[in-house]
Design a protein around this motif. Structure first.
Motif, short mmCIF file in Angstrom:
data_model
loop_
_atom_site.label_atom_id
_atom_site.label_comp_id
_atom_site.label_asym_id
_atom_site.label_seq_id
_atom_site.Cartn_x
_atom_site.Cartn_y
_atom_site.Cartn_z
N THR A 135 0.84 -1.20 0.00
CA THR A 135 0.00 0.00 0.00
C THR A 135 0.87 1.25 0.00
O THR A 135 0.65 2.18 -0.79
CB THR A 135 -0.93 0.01 1.23
OG1 THR A 135 -1.77 -1.14 1.19
CG2 THR A 135 -1.79 1.26 1.23
N GLN A 162 -3.44 -5.91 -7.58
CA GLN A 162 -3.90 -6.33 -6.26
C GLN A 162 -3.11 -7.55 -5.80
O GLN A 162 -2.96 -8.52 -6.55
CB GLN A 162 -5.39 -6.66 -6.29
CG GLN A 162 -6.27 -5.48 -6.70
CD GLN A 162 -7.74 -5.86 -6.79
OE1 GLN A 162 -8.11 -7.01 -6.51
NE2 GLN A 162 -8.57 -4.91 -7.18
N VAL A 163 -2.60 -7.47 -4.59
CA VAL A 163 -1.82 -8.57 -4.02
C VAL A 163 -2.61 -9.18 -2.87
O VAL A 163 -3.02 -8.47 -1.95
CB VAL A 163 -0.45 -8.08 -3.51
CG1 VAL A 163 0.34 -9.23 -2.90
CG2 VAL A 163 0.34 -7.43 -4.65
N HIS A 164 -2.84 -10.48 -2.95
CA HIS A 164 -3.59 -11.19 -1.92
C HIS A 164 -2.69 -12.26 -1.31
O HIS A 164 -2.19 -13.14 -2.01
CB HIS A 164 -4.84 -11.85 -2.51
CG HIS A 164 -5.74 -10.89 -3.23
ND1 HIS A 164 -6.57 -10.02 -2.58
CD2 HIS A 164 -5.91 -10.67 -4.57
CE1 HIS A 164 -7.24 -9.30 -3.47
NE2 HIS A 164 -6.85 -9.67 -4.68
N THR A 165 -2.49 -12.16 -0.01
CA THR A 165 -1.66 -13.14 0.69
C THR A 165 -2.48 -14.39 0.98
O THR A 165 -3.55 -14.31 1.58
CB THR A 165 -1.11 -12.56 2.01
OG1 THR A 165 -0.36 -11.38 1.72
CG2 THR A 165 -0.22 -13.56 2.72
N CYS A 166 -1.97 -15.53 0.55
CA CYS A 166 -2.68 -16.80 0.75
C CYS A 166 -2.14 -17.54 1.98
O CYS A 166 -2.90 -18.06 2.79
CB CYS A 166 -2.54 -17.69 -0.48
SG CYS A 166 -3.22 -16.94 -1.98
N GLU A 168 0.97 -16.77 4.60
CA GLU A 168 2.09 -15.90 4.96
C GLU A 168 3.35 -16.67 5.38
O GLU A 168 4.46 -16.29 4.98
CB GLU A 168 1.67 -14.93 6.07
CG GLU A 168 2.68 -13.84 6.33
CD GLU A 168 2.11 -12.76 7.22
OE1 GLU A 168 2.91 -11.93 7.70
OE2 GLU A 168 0.89 -12.74 7.45
N PHE A 173 1.22 -16.10 -2.38
CA PHE A 173 0.34 -14.97 -2.62
C PHE A 173 -0.20 -15.04 -4.05
O PHE A 173 0.37 -15.70 -4.92
CB PHE A 173 1.08 -13.65 -2.40
CG PHE A 173 2.34 -13.51 -3.21
CD1 PHE A 173 2.32 -13.01 -4.51
CD2 PHE A 173 3.57 -13.89 -2.67
CE1 PHE A 173 3.48 -12.90 -5.25
CE2 PHE A 173 4.74 -13.77 -3.41
CZ PHE A 173 4.70 -13.28 -4.69
N ASP A 174 -1.32 -14.36 -4.26
CA ASP A 174 -1.91 -14.22 -5.59
C ASP A 174 -1.83 -12.75 -5.99
O ASP A 174 -1.99 -11.86 -5.15
CB ASP A 174 -3.38 -14.66 -5.59
CG ASP A 174 -3.52 -16.17 -5.42
OD1 ASP A 174 -2.58 -16.89 -5.80
OD2 ASP A 174 -4.57 -16.61 -4.91
N VAL A 175 -1.61 -12.52 -7.27
CA VAL A 175 -1.56 -11.16 -7.79
C VAL A 175 -2.53 -11.04 -8.96
O VAL A 175 -2.53 -11.89 -9.86
CB VAL A 175 -0.13 -10.78 -8.26
CG1 VAL A 175 -0.10 -9.33 -8.72
CG2 VAL A 175 0.87 -11.01 -7.14
N ALA A 200 5.50 -8.19 -2.32
CA ALA A 200 4.82 -9.36 -1.76
C ALA A 200 5.86 -10.31 -1.19
O ALA A 200 6.95 -10.46 -1.76
CB ALA A 200 3.99 -10.08 -2.83
#
Length: 208
Positions: A135, A162-166, A168, A173-175, A200
């Motif tokens: 961010t 958009q970065v999504h942590t699957c 940690e 992670f997914d982007v 990420a």
């Protein structure tokens, strides 16, 4: 027989070696005192800035008054130079403001910085990377490193990454990339390529 005699002019005689050694070195004391005062001011201001970004008893409401006090003590050029130097544990004050999650201090510092430097640019990126703060990475306008001119020319809205942590612990992670007017921009881009960066898993990744 008369002879002419001339008396040598004493004013043309060079001073003796002893006289030269005894002559004091002229020095403008006011300049020395001014330099010392400025050095003390810089030290005091740096100490105040250090407290803003490192002190554990940090108070949010004290940021602006303290930075304003620093600005009153130094010229705009001196304060800007101080904020851009790697003078706090090998990093800039901007770096520590990000690492210690003090965004108000960061944006307040930016108001007193003119221009930038490779040191500041690199330090900010490293801070975002080690804090895994995508961010902040975006707010600092990192990420889309090319094609800004063609995007503006086409009236294209900013892209979204958009970065999504699957997971940690395993840095999974997914982007999701939303690249607007991709084909048109690819044809008009000077380098014929689009490049994006994101943070990420404690790293900076890029796609092109």
């Amino acid at each position: 027989m008369a002879t002419d005699s001339k008396v040598a002019d004493d004013s043309s005689t060079p001073p003796s070696y002893d006289t030269i050694l005894a002559s004091p070195i002229q020095c403008d004391q006011s300049s020395v005192f001014s330099f010392r005062r400025m050095k003390k001011k810089r030290t005091a201001v740096l100490s105040r800035i250090r407290d803003i970004v490192l002190a554990p008893d940090f108070i949010l409401s004290s940021v602006v008054p303290n930075v304003n006090a620093c600005a009153a003590a130094l010229s705009a050029t001196e304060l800007s130079k101080l904020l851009k130097q790697l003078n706090i544990e090998g990093h800039t004050a901007l770096y520590w403001a990000i690492v210690n999650n003090r965004p108000q201090a960061l944006w307040t510092f930016f108001k007193f910085i003119s221009g930038t430097s490779p040191f500041v640019f690199s330090d900010l990126r490293i801070a975002c990377m080690i804090t895994n703060d995508y961010t902040m990475f975006k707010e600092l306008r990192f990420g889309n490193l090319s094609d800004r001119r063609s995007r503006c020319f086409l009236g294209c809205l900013p892209d979204e990454v958009q970065v999504h942590t699957c997971n940690e612990p395993t840095n999974q992670f997914d982007v999701v990339f939303q690249i607007r007017m991709f084909q048109k921009r690819l044809r008009t881009a000077t380098a014929k390529s689009l490049r994006f960066e994101f943070v990420a898993g404690g790293r900076i990744w890029w796609l092109r």
